[in-house]
Scaffold this motif. Structure first.
Motif, PDB file in Angstrom:
ATOM      1  N   THR A  30       0.907  -1.174  -0.078  1.00 33.32           N
ATOM      2  CA  THR A  30      -0.021   0.325   0.154  1.00 33.32           C
ATOM      3  C   THR A  30       0.757   1.225   0.054  1.00 33.32           C
ATOM      4  O   THR A  30       0.487   2.348  -0.688  1.00 33.32           O
ATOM      5  N   ALA A  84      -0.183   4.930   4.474  1.00 34.49           N
ATOM      6  CA  ALA A  84      -0.562   3.272   4.438  1.00 34.49           C
ATOM      7  C   ALA A  84      -1.378   3.025   5.548  1.00 34.49           C
ATOM      8  O   ALA A  84      -2.349   2.305   5.545  1.00 34.49           O
ATOM      9  N   MET A  92      -4.988   1.736   5.839  1.00 33.33           N
ATOM     10  CA  MET A  92      -5.477   0.355   6.571  1.00 33.33           C
ATOM     11  C   MET A  92      -6.414   0.497   7.525  1.00 33.33           C
ATOM     12  O   MET A  92      -7.413  -0.392   7.689  1.00 33.33           O
ATOM     13  N   ASP A 141      -7.227   0.754   2.081  1.00 34.19           N
ATOM     14  CA  ASP A 141      -5.986   0.052   1.436  1.00 34.19           C
ATOM     15  C   ASP A 141      -6.254  -0.613   0.211  1.00 34.19           C
ATOM     16  O   ASP A 141      -5.520  -0.533  -0.769  1.00 34.19           O
TER      17      ASP A 141
END
Length: 365
Positions: A50, A342, A346, A351
């Motif tokens: 990601t 990222a 998440m 993501d």
């Protein structure tokens, strides 16, 4: 189950792998970010992929516009009670890349904490106005207590630790692993590599967090150089060895490099954190001679040996090391922004969408 859990029960659950998943994950993904141990190999690979997708989308005209809408309307509180430049600005830049709005509190004397407000009441109040809280605090358990309080509330939001006392610095370890993964991309990845960590390990949260995260890879070796009074705690060594990983500990950099230098794939240098000591004037905060990575030690290691530092540095990593082919400290700094973006993606469930857009634009495989 978690709503009725006492704080002691919550803390106890963090020491057990299965129980950690119950309290720190939601809908199959990490929700609170408190410990390196909470991340499995698949979590790490997903985060790194990601981060790479965000980094490449940010350089693409259409991709950059897409990123700015990912967390549009989301509000993130950055609660930093400890001095920080890189970590704070990295988190702020990461939120900005994804279009989130940020607010920062750094002086707790101007907040309700100065009136004696509890951690629990403070974070539950903040959860009324924000969608995630990033916490950096001098107390070891501040982030843990905040996460527990929010799990018991009617509006749980993610708590992301940006450094908790002498405990852990999990997002630093994640960006460090991302940097290692990038650096070893053409050398088989992190599996099987030897990483040397230098510093006062027992009280250096970044060093310990990285050591914990190394256990997620196949048969690496983790070596330490540390003053005798600050060697890795037995619990940490036992945790690493339990995963079948070789551990070596030396008291000086020179003795370690003369014995093992050619087999070391990465050196992670940290300063001796004398600010934790009583006494010492600011001018005395540098590392002593056995813990300085002297430039002449370059002849004891391979040219492709990666050299890293979480910063700030004082005298332990001389500027001349920037001439070393494996010096990646400034890439490491920038990677902090990508991995923290990222992490935001998440915990907010964005993501997969980011990786899908990057694949559609042929920016990642």
């Amino acid at each position: 189950m978690t709503k009725g859990m006492s704080y002691e029960e919550f803390k106890s659950s963090l020491r057990d792998s299965a129980a950690r998943k119950q309290v720190l994950r939601s809908r199959g993904r990490p929700f609170h970010v408190l410990l390196s141990q909470q991340f499995g190999r698949s979590d790490i690979e997903s985060l790194c992929d990601t981060a790479t997708a965000i980094r490449r989308l940010d350089r693409h005209r259409e991709g950059r516009g897409f990123l700015r809408g990912v967390l549009s309307g989301q509000r993130i509180m950055h609660l930093f009670s400890q001095p920080s430049t890189r970590t704070a600005q990295s988190f702020l830049a990461a939120a900005d890349k994804l279009g989130a709005n940020s607010r920062t509190v750094t002086d707790l004397s101007t907040s309700s904490f100065a009136k004696g407000e509890s951690v629990e009441d403070a974070v539950r109040t903040l959860s009324s106005f924000f969608d995630a809280i990033v916490v950096r605090h001098h107390e070891d358990e501040f982030a843990t207590r905040a996460a527990w309080a929010l799990l018991r509330s009617h509006r749980p939001i993610p708590v992301i630790s940006a450094g908790s006392g002498r405990s852990q610095h999990v997002t630093q370890s994640l960006l460090d692993v991302y940097t290692l993964r990038y650096s070893f991309a053409e050398r088989g990845g992190i599996d099987g590599k030897t990483v040397l960590i230098i510093g006062d390990i027992s009280r250096n949260r970044a060093a310990r967090s990285l050591a914990y995260l190394m256990t997620k890879f196949d048969q690496p070796r983790v070596y330490f150089v540390s003053p005798r009074e600050f060697v890795p705690e037995r619990d940490l060594v036992q945790y690493i060895e339990k995963h079948g990983i070789e551990v070596r500990i030396h008291e000086t950099i020179e003795s370690m490099l003369r014995e093992h230098g050619r087999q070391i794939d990465a050196i992670y240098v940290t300063r001796l954190q004398q600010e934790w000591d009583t006494g010492g004037a600011p001018t005395e905060l540098g590392s002593s001679d056995p813990y300085i990575l002297k430039t002449q030690y370059r002849e004891l290691i391979r040219p492709d040996c990666v050299v890293m530092h979480p910063l700030p540095r004082v005298n332990e990593l001389p500027d001349q090391w920037e001439e070393h082919p494996g010096f990646v400290v400034w890439r490491q700094v920038r990677n902090g922004m990508w991995i923290r973006a990222a992490i935001f993606a998440m915990v907010h469930g964005a993501d997969e969408e980011i990786r899908a857009r990057a694949r559609r634009l042929e920016l990642i495989p």
